[in-house]
Design an enzyme around this catalytic site. Structure first.
Site, PDB file in Angstrom:
ATOM      1  N   GLU A   1      -2.007  -1.647  -4.400  1.00 43.91           N
ATOM      2  CA  GLU A   1      -3.274  -0.947  -4.581  1.00 43.91           C
ATOM      3  C   GLU A   1      -3.194  -0.097  -5.839  1.00 43.91           C
ATOM      4  O   GLU A   1      -2.189   0.579  -6.082  1.00 43.91           O
ATOM      5  CB  GLU A   1      -3.564  -0.066  -3.370  1.00 43.91           C
ATOM      6  CG  GLU A   1      -4.964   0.518  -3.398  1.00 43.91           C
ATOM      7  CD  GLU A   1      -5.327   1.150  -2.080  1.00 43.91           C
ATOM      8  OE1 GLU A   1      -6.142   0.554  -1.360  1.00 43.91           O
ATOM      9  OE2 GLU A   1      -4.794   2.233  -1.787  1.00 43.91           O
TER      10      GLU A   1
ATOM     11  N   ASP B   1      -1.440   1.286   7.740  1.00 43.99           N
ATOM     12  CA  ASP B   1      -0.893   1.030   6.402  1.00 43.99           C
ATOM     13  C   ASP B   1      -0.540  -0.446   6.226  1.00 43.99           C
ATOM     14  O   ASP B   1      -0.714  -1.008   5.145  1.00 43.99           O
ATOM     15  CB  ASP B   1       0.333   1.903   6.141  1.00 43.99           C
ATOM     16  CG  ASP B   1      -0.003   3.383   6.204  1.00 43.99           C
ATOM     17  OD1 ASP B   1      -0.933   3.805   5.501  1.00 43.99           O
ATOM     18  OD2 ASP B   1       0.651   4.109   6.971  1.00 43.99           O
TER      19      ASP B   1
ATOM     20  N   ASP C   1       0.873  -1.173   0.000  1.00 40.89           N
ATOM     21  CA  ASP C   1       0.000   0.000   0.000  1.00 40.89           C
ATOM     22  C   ASP C   1       0.912   1.225   0.000  1.00 40.89           C
ATOM     23  O   ASP C   1       1.435   1.615   1.039  1.00 40.89           O
ATOM     24  CB  ASP C   1      -0.907  -0.014   1.231  1.00 40.89           C
ATOM     25  CG  ASP C   1      -1.841   1.179   1.272  1.00 40.89           C
ATOM     26  OD1 ASP C   1      -2.319   1.605   0.204  1.00 40.89           O
ATOM     27  OD2 ASP C   1      -2.088   1.699   2.377  1.00 40.89           O
TER      28      ASP C   1
END
Length: 170
Positions: free
Chosen positions: A72, A144, A12
């Protein structure tokens, strides 16, 4: 008959706090091998942040030998500078995977939430709770890191789809 084991690196990205997580899946058993975040202090130049992201992900790949990686997908930022910086961080992460020949696939935030929680509109706390539950974690991971683990879980789910329906390697 031996069970097939798959290791997936979830990423991410952001310049200052990139989440990373590696899961291992064997049959119906899923567990977290490593997770955390790559933290870059606000005053550190962008070039050093990108180097840190690249080196840390490279080290994770060397240490844990993931079979594949998932990241992502880019979101649409209103601020072009924010979008550019995010793109640079994604580039550093993607390059680390490419250099070590780890295929990387991207998944949209909505797809990740849907795969982990069951709805594409889930909030971060719902995602973190489901990640804890699915991976049998004792404590909630840093935000995160939870997102990175969720991306890895999403990627695992899509591997069960027929090849023509799976997300394509980037």
């Amino acid at each position: 008959m031996a069970k097939e084991t798959v290791r997936i690196l979830g990423i991410d990205t952001s310049l200052r706090s990139t989440g990373v997580g590696i899961i291992e899946v064997r049959g119906a058993e899923m567990r977290a091998l490593a997770y955390g975040r790559i933290f870059n202090k606000p005053k550190v130049p962008h070039s050093e942040c990108l180097e840190n992201i690249y080196k840390t992900i490279s080290d994770l790949i060397e240490d844990h030998k993931p079979d594949c990686a998932a990241i992502e997908g880019a979101f649409f930022a209103k601020n072009p500078k924010t979008a550019m910086v995010l793109g640079q961080a994604r580039g550093a992460a993607i390059a680390a995977c490419a250099v070590q020949q780890v295929g990387i696939t991207e998944h949209t935030p909505r797809k990740v939430k849907s795969a982990v929680v069951g709805t594409g509109t889930a909030d971060k706390s719902q995602v973190a709770r489901m990640v804890m539950r699915l991976l049998n974690l004792k404590e909630p991971p840093q935000e995160d890191a939870a997102d990175a683990l969720a991306i890895a879980i999403c990627h695992h789910h899509q591997l069960a789809l027929p090849p023509e329906m799976q997300a394509k390697t980037i």
